[in-house]
Write a protein that holds these residues in place. Structure first.
Motif, PDB file in Angstrom:
ATOM      1  N   SER A   1      -6.059   5.903   9.534  1.00  0.00           N
ATOM      2  CA  SER A   1      -5.130   5.850   8.403  1.00  0.00           C
ATOM      3  C   SER A   1      -3.861   6.632   8.688  1.00  0.00           C
ATOM      4  O   SER A   1      -2.782   6.288   8.192  1.00  0.00           O
ATOM      5  CB  SER A   1      -5.813   6.382   7.138  1.00  0.00           C
ATOM      6  N   MET A   2      -3.947   7.683   9.501  1.00  0.00           N
ATOM      7  CA  MET A   2      -2.750   8.435   9.873  1.00  0.00           C
ATOM      8  C   MET A   2      -1.826   7.584  10.751  1.00  0.00           C
ATOM      9  O   MET A   2      -0.598   7.592  10.585  1.00  0.00           O
ATOM     10  CB  MET A   2      -3.138   9.714  10.611  1.00  0.00           C
ATOM     11  N   GLU A   3      -2.407   6.838  11.673  1.00  0.00           N
ATOM     12  CA  GLU A   3      -1.592   5.952  12.512  1.00  0.00           C
ATOM     13  C   GLU A   3      -1.010   4.808  11.689  1.00  0.00           C
ATOM     14  O   GLU A   3       0.117   4.360  11.951  1.00  0.00           O
ATOM     15  CB  GLU A   3      -2.460   5.420  13.656  1.00  0.00           C
ATOM     16  N   PHE A   4      -1.749   4.333  10.699  1.00  0.00           N
ATOM     17  CA  PHE A   4      -1.222   3.310   9.792  1.00  0.00           C
ATOM     18  C   PHE A   4       0.030   3.822   9.090  1.00  0.00           C
ATOM     19  O   PHE A   4       1.022   3.087   8.944  1.00  0.00           O
ATOM     20  CB  PHE A   4      -2.297   2.937   8.763  1.00  0.00           C
ATOM     21  N   GLU A   5      -0.002   5.079   8.628  1.00  0.00           N
ATOM     22  CA  GLU A   5       1.156   5.654   7.924  1.00  0.00           C
ATOM     23  C   GLU A   5       2.395   5.644   8.807  1.00  0.00           C
ATOM     24  O   GLU A   5       3.498   5.361   8.340  1.00  0.00           O
ATOM     25  CB  GLU A   5       0.838   7.085   7.484  1.00  0.00           C
ATOM     26  N   ARG A   6       2.228   5.946  10.092  1.00  0.00           N
ATOM     27  CA  ARG A   6       3.386   5.971  10.978  1.00  0.00           C
ATOM     28  C   ARG A   6       3.890   4.555  11.265  1.00  0.00           C
ATOM     29  O   ARG A   6       5.091   4.323  11.389  1.00  0.00           O
ATOM     30  CB  ARG A   6       3.045   6.667  12.305  1.00  0.00           C
ATOM     31  N   LEU A   7       2.980   3.588  11.376  1.00  0.00           N
ATOM     32  CA  LEU A   7       3.394   2.224  11.696  1.00  0.00           C
ATOM     33  C   LEU A   7       4.154   1.565  10.550  1.00  0.00           C
ATOM     34  O   LEU A   7       5.066   0.768  10.777  1.00  0.00           O
ATOM     35  CB  LEU A   7       2.167   1.370  12.055  1.00  0.00           C
ATOM     36  N   ILE A   8       3.791   1.888   9.307  1.00  0.00           N
ATOM     37  CA  ILE A   8       4.439   1.223   8.172  1.00  0.00           C
ATOM     38  C   ILE A   8       5.635   2.018   7.656  1.00  0.00           C
ATOM     39  O   ILE A   8       6.383   1.539   6.796  1.00  0.00           O
ATOM     40  CB  ILE A   8       3.425   0.991   7.033  1.00  0.00           C
ATOM     41  N   CYS A   9       5.855   3.225   8.189  1.00  0.00           N
ATOM     42  CA  CYS A   9       6.961   4.074   7.727  1.00  0.00           C
ATOM     43  C   CYS A   9       8.275   3.619   8.364  1.00  0.00           C
ATOM     44  O   CYS A   9       8.326   3.275   9.549  1.00  0.00           O
ATOM     45  CB  CYS A   9       6.679   5.532   8.074  1.00  0.00           C
ATOM     46  N   ALA A  10       9.340   3.650   7.576  1.00  0.00           N
ATOM     47  CA  ALA A  10      10.656   3.253   8.086  1.00  0.00           C
ATOM     48  C   ALA A  10      11.126   4.166   9.210  1.00  0.00           C
ATOM     49  O   ALA A  10      11.913   3.755  10.064  1.00  0.00           O
ATOM     50  CB  ALA A  10      11.675   3.247   6.948  1.00  0.00           C
TER      51      ALA A  10
ATOM     52  N   ASP B   1      -2.135   2.200   0.406  1.00  0.00           N
ATOM     53  CA  ASP B   1      -1.790   1.396   1.583  1.00  0.00           C
ATOM     54  C   ASP B   1      -1.883  -0.103   1.279  1.00  0.00           C
ATOM     55  O   ASP B   1      -1.048  -0.897   1.736  1.00  0.00           O
ATOM     56  CB  ASP B   1      -2.713   1.753   2.749  1.00  0.00           C
ATOM     57  N   THR B   2      -2.897  -0.505   0.524  1.00  0.00           N
ATOM     58  CA  THR B   2      -3.014  -1.930   0.189  1.00  0.00           C
ATOM     59  C   THR B   2      -1.865  -2.381  -0.705  1.00  0.00           C
ATOM     60  O   THR B   2      -1.392  -3.520  -0.576  1.00  0.00           O
ATOM     61  CB  THR B   2      -4.353  -2.209  -0.513  1.00  0.00           C
ATOM     62  N   LEU B   3      -1.410  -1.492  -1.592  1.00  0.00           N
ATOM     63  CA  LEU B   3      -0.265  -1.844  -2.439  1.00  0.00           C
ATOM     64  C   LEU B   3       1.017  -1.950  -1.616  1.00  0.00           C
ATOM     65  O   LEU B   3       1.877  -2.800  -1.882  1.00  0.00           O
ATOM     66  CB  LEU B   3      -0.107  -0.809  -3.549  1.00  0.00           C
ATOM     67  N   LEU B   4       1.159  -1.084  -0.604  1.00  0.00           N
ATOM     68  CA  LEU B   4       2.323  -1.171   0.283  1.00  0.00           C
ATOM     69  C   LEU B   4       2.328  -2.496   1.037  1.00  0.00           C
ATOM     70  O   LEU B   4       3.366  -3.158   1.154  1.00  0.00           O
ATOM     71  CB  LEU B   4       2.305  -0.002   1.269  1.00  0.00           C
ATOM     72  N   LEU B   5       1.174  -2.889   1.550  1.00  0.00           N
ATOM     73  CA  LEU B   5       1.092  -4.156   2.277  1.00  0.00           C
ATOM     74  C   LEU B   5       1.366  -5.337   1.359  1.00  0.00           C
ATOM     75  O   LEU B   5       2.053  -6.296   1.735  1.00  0.00           O
ATOM     76  CB  LEU B   5      -0.296  -4.289   2.916  1.00  0.00           C
ATOM     77  N   ALA B   6       0.814  -5.264   0.132  1.00  0.00           N
ATOM     78  CA  ALA B   6       1.045  -6.361  -0.817  1.00  0.00           C
ATOM     79  C   ALA B   6       2.513  -6.465  -1.193  1.00  0.00           C
ATOM     80  O   ALA B   6       3.026  -7.562  -1.449  1.00  0.00           O
ATOM     81  CB  ALA B   6       0.189  -6.151  -2.064  1.00  0.00           C
ATOM     82  N   ASP B   7       3.209  -5.336  -1.210  1.00  0.00           N
ATOM     83  CA  ASP B   7       4.629  -5.336  -1.566  1.00  0.00           C
ATOM     84  C   ASP B   7       5.493  -5.836  -0.408  1.00  0.00           C
ATOM     85  O   ASP B   7       6.414  -6.631  -0.610  1.00  0.00           O
ATOM     86  CB  ASP B   7       5.040  -3.911  -1.973  1.00  0.00           C
ATOM     87  N   HIS B   8       5.188  -5.363   0.806  1.00  0.00           N
ATOM     88  CA  HIS B   8       6.000  -5.740   1.970  1.00  0.00           C
ATOM     89  C   HIS B   8       5.624  -7.112   2.522  1.00  0.00           C
ATOM     90  O   HIS B   8       6.490  -7.879   2.956  1.00  0.00           O
ATOM     91  CB  HIS B   8       5.859  -4.686   3.068  1.00  0.00           C
TER      92      HIS B   8
ATOM     93  N   ALA C   1      -3.501  -7.446  -6.962  1.00  0.00           N
ATOM     94  CA  ALA C   1      -2.589  -7.895  -5.904  1.00  0.00           C
ATOM     95  C   ALA C   1      -3.298  -8.709  -4.835  1.00  0.00           C
ATOM     96  O   ALA C   1      -2.645  -9.185  -3.890  1.00  0.00           O
ATOM     97  CB  ALA C   1      -1.888  -6.694  -5.273  1.00  0.00           C
ATOM     98  N   GLY C   2      -4.634  -8.842  -4.959  1.00  0.00           N
ATOM     99  CA  GLY C   2      -5.361  -9.695  -4.020  1.00  0.00           C
ATOM    100  C   GLY C   2      -6.274  -8.965  -3.064  1.00  0.00           C
ATOM    101  O   GLY C   2      -6.967  -9.604  -2.262  1.00  0.00           O
TER     102      GLY C   2
END
Length: 429
Positions: free
Chosen positions: A115-124, A173-180, A210-211
């Motif tokens: 989950s820490m690596e996920f945060e870096r991958l989805i961060c601007a 994280d799921t809400l971020l993916l659903a938004d992006h 959101a699915g």
């Protein structure tokens, strides 16, 4: 740091690259670098483990281009001694390394990340500029699975406690993916979703709306297709009682947290107690939630127990308030149970000062020991150590204890069990 103006000229000429710890090793940095974007002070640091060497100087390019002369290869660490009135312990936490849980294939399968690596991958500000891709082929994953309680609520690996933050971190994280990426299919494998904070249940419901599909059950095994690099997750759905297999593009391990690795050293320095799960124990869970058993020491954040940002901020404010009240008080109230030294019986050996866990006894060679009553906790270690009978404990003298024994056993002693219990631990418990 006082001279550095963060012009970046030193990093541009540095020939050494190393994995960037802030980006979880997903990108590289130079040997001289800013540790993370929000660093205070905003100045470059030189990692000597990565530098080509200064004895003799093998490179020196960074110092040559620094117009401010802010780089000093001869600079040394300085040990400072300061007197303080209170200490706030806020040493933070460590993140669980899931490598030992081999069934999930972390480090074996490139598309299994934490989950820490996920945060870096989805961060601007991350290594991919906010474009979420999977590490194997840099393509956007369409089916993503999240596995909860990795390193939490697992007595088999010595971590039976809940890490508090993992469930809602995955929901976010799921809400971020659903938004992006609205076309992404998200699956969450869980034991229980613990959404007890303010508005957390609403977030959980929004995630399902959101699915995101929530499957009650933790996977027992993950396999990888060598051609597509997709992952096949086998899980028992405990709600339906059926065995399911899901083919996913990426799996995110929702890793738990653990106490900081250097907690034992600090516990020895400040005489701190720990709970069974390794976190520091507060003086009282309800009446003194931020106080340590050692006077003048207070807790803030994860060192005391797993908590989210809101709770950490609240506890930090409480610790600062308690510390400020102590520093601003003209006089402080102390327990009556403290050590008393008989100056005539004292042999000036200094054994009492060496065993005092609170540093409450001052002693110099050839001089009589003295007690700092404000620091004394009345533990009795000094009195038990003194072989000359020069130390007594107020309200716990030998005569008082013997008088209690005689009074208690005066009537029908054969029907009684008489025990001496610790005034702070056993008796209170």
């Amino acid at each position: 740091p006082e001279l550095c103006n963060a012009c970046e000229e030193c990093a541009r000429v540095c020939p050494v690259t190393a994995p960037d710890e802030f980006q979880m090793g997903l990108s590289t940095r130079k040997a001289i670098h800013i540790p993370f974007p929000q660093a205070v002070p905003c100045s470059y640091i030189l990692n000597m483990d990565d530098c080509l060497g200064i004895n003799p100087i093998a490179c020196g390019k960074c110092a040559e281009v620094c117009e401010k002369n802010a780089i000093d290869y001869d600079d040394k660490d300085v040990l400072e001694v300061r007197e303080v009135g209170s200490i706030i312990v806020a040493i933070g936490l460590d993140v669980y390394d899931p490598t030992e849980m081999d069934e999930y294939g972390y480090t074996r399968f490139e598309n299994v990340i934490t989950s820490m690596e996920f945060e870096r991958l989805i961060c601007a500000g991350g290594p991919t500029g906010g474009h979420f891709v999977r590490p194997s082929d840099h393509q956007r994953p369409k089916r993503i699975g999240f596995i909860q309680c990795v390193g939490s609520r697992n007595p088999a690996i010595g971590r039976p406690y809940c890490s508090n933050i993992c469930c809602m971190n995955t929901v976010k994280d799921t809400l971020l993916l659903a938004d992006h990426y609205p076309d992404t299919e998200n699956l969450v494998f869980y034991q229980d979703i613990r959404a007890f904070g303010k508005s957390f249940e609403d977030m959980f419901q929004h995630s399902k709306e959101a699915g995101t599909r929530y499957v009650r059950g933790l996977p027992g095994d993950i396999e990888e297709d060598p051609e597509t690099r997709n992952l096949v997750v086998t899980v028992e759905n405990t709600t339906t009682g059926s065995l399911e297999r899901h083919e996913l593009d990426m799996v995110v391990l929702s890793v738990g947290v653990e106490p900081a690795k250097d907690r034992d050293k600090l516990a020895g320095l400040l005489t701190l107690s720990k709970t069974s799960d390794g976190f520091y124990m507060e003086s009282h869970p309800k009446l003194k939630p931020v106080d340590a058993p050692t006077r003048g020491v207070f807790f803030a954040g994860f060192c005391e127990s797993p908590k989210d940002i809101k709770d950490s901020v609240c506890q930090a404010g409480a610790a600062a308030s308690r510390s400020g009240a102590l520093l601003n008080a003209g006089e402080i109230a102390i327990e009556a149970i403290t050590s008393v030294i008989d100056t005539e019986a004292c042999s000036k050996c200094g054994l009492c000062a060496s065993v005092c866990p609170y540093g409450a006894i001052q002693w110099k060679k050839g001089e009589i020991a003295t007690v700092i009553e404000a620091a004394c906790a009345g533990c009795g270690a000094c009195g038990a150590t003194c072989t000359f009978g020069a130390i007594t404990m107020r309200h716990f003298t030998d005569d008082q204890l013997l008088a209690q024994v005689r009074a208690t056993l005066a009537d029908r002693p054969q029907d009684k069990v008489f025990a001496f219990a610790c005034n702070w631990c056993s008796y209170a418990g």
